[in-house]
Design an enzyme around this catalytic site. Structure first.
Site, PDB file in Angstrom:
ATOM      1  N   ALA A  57      -0.883  -3.305  -1.652  1.00  0.00           N
ATOM      2  CA  ALA A  57      -1.386  -1.932  -1.729  1.00  0.00           C
ATOM      3  C   ALA A  57      -1.435  -1.376  -0.308  1.00  0.00           C
ATOM      4  CB  ALA A  57      -2.775  -1.898  -2.367  1.00  0.00           C
ATOM      5  N   VAL A  83      -2.728  -6.198   1.886  1.00  0.00           N
ATOM      6  CA  VAL A  83      -2.758  -4.842   2.422  1.00  0.00           C
ATOM      7  C   VAL A  83      -1.474  -4.537   3.171  1.00  0.00           C
ATOM      8  CG1 VAL A  83      -3.993  -3.217   3.904  1.00  0.00           C
ATOM      9  CG2 VAL A  83      -5.270  -4.950   2.617  1.00  0.00           C
ATOM     10  N   LYS A  84      -0.810  -3.455   2.785  1.00  0.00           N
ATOM     11  CA  LYS A  84       0.407  -3.031   3.477  1.00  0.00           C
ATOM     12  C   LYS A  84       0.040  -2.101   4.634  1.00  0.00           C
ATOM     13  CE  LYS A  84       4.261  -2.033   1.303  1.00  0.00           C
ATOM     14  NZ  LYS A  84       5.218  -1.403   0.353  1.00  0.00           N
ATOM     15  N   VAL A  85       0.582  -2.404   5.793  1.00  0.00           N
ATOM     16  CA  VAL A  85       0.315  -1.624   7.004  1.00  0.00           C
ATOM     17  C   VAL A  85       1.653  -1.268   7.646  1.00  0.00           C
ATOM     18  CG1 VAL A  85      -0.737  -1.664   9.307  1.00  0.00           C
ATOM     19  CG2 VAL A  85      -1.909  -2.754   7.374  1.00  0.00           C
TER      20      VAL A  85
END
Length: 217
Positions: A57, A83-85
């Site tokens: 996400a 977590v996508k960064v």
């Protein structure tokens, strides 16, 4: 190699899971927007539908404080959240802090091997090279994957290569041959992996011959 579905569509995820080949899901703001549903409940539903797989996400903030804040909020939703960064300076700064806290990160929008090196140095769990977009820009997307594999192997980085923006089945094959740990693809491409005209021709012939066989005397 793990197969992830690049989607936020519940029906597609459920169907792929029923095939028995789904290992996880990646989402992004564009995919979520297509579903016209509230973000948090949708991500939670996806996590619950594939509890054994990683669900990526993505944050939408582009500053350090905002990225860290959103990452903390997302990581609390479910244990299988990754977590996508984005691979920008503020993103790399945030990945360094978040990974040290035990939050798993998928560093996304990678278009060079040097970018992938930066992500590995700060402890990213995944790096997502976008091979299809590179191909469309008259570059060699799979060469990037091979270069990342070589760098990670030589330096013994644990960051997994998650090949993204796949356009056709050969991308999947090439990613596997290059030693990528994961590929993520839209539902239509996953469906194409089953297909070959010779399979259809052979099955049709088998069934035609079988129709002439007596079942009992």
């Amino acid at each position: 190699m793990k197969f992830y579905l690049d989607t936020a569509n519940i029906d597609e995820i459920r169907e792929a899971k029923n095939w028995g080949i789904l290992d996880g899901v990646t989402t992004n703001p564009s995919l979520v927007a297509k579903e016209r549903k509230a973000f948090i409940p949708l991500i939670e539903e996806i996590c619950d539908l594939v509890p054994e797989g990683d669900i990526s996400a993505e944050v939408t903030a582009t500053d350090f404080d905002g990225i860290v804040k959103e990452a903390h909020e997302l990581a609390k939703l479910r244990k299988n959240i990754v977590v996508k960064v984005p691979l920008i300076k503020e993103g790399i700064k945030a990945v360094k802090v978040l990974s040290s806290e035990g939050i798993r990160i998928n560093t996304t929008l990678c278009f060079s091997a040097v970018q992938a090196l930066l992500a590995a140095k700060v402890g990213a769990s995944y790096i997502s090279p976008f091979v299809g977009r590179l191909d469309e820009a008259a570059s060699d997307g799979m060469r990037l994957v091979r270069n990342i594999r070589e760098i990670y192997d030589k330096s013994q980085y644990k960051t997994e290569i998650l090949v993204a923006a796949l356009r056709h089945p050969m991308h999947v094959l090439d990613a596997a041959l290059a030693g990528a740990e994961v590929v993520t693809m839209p539902f239509g491409l996953l469906d194409k992996l089953f297909q070959h005209p010779m399979t259809d021709i052979g099955l049709k012939a088998f069934l035609k011959d079988w129709a002439s066989v007596k079942r009992t005397e």
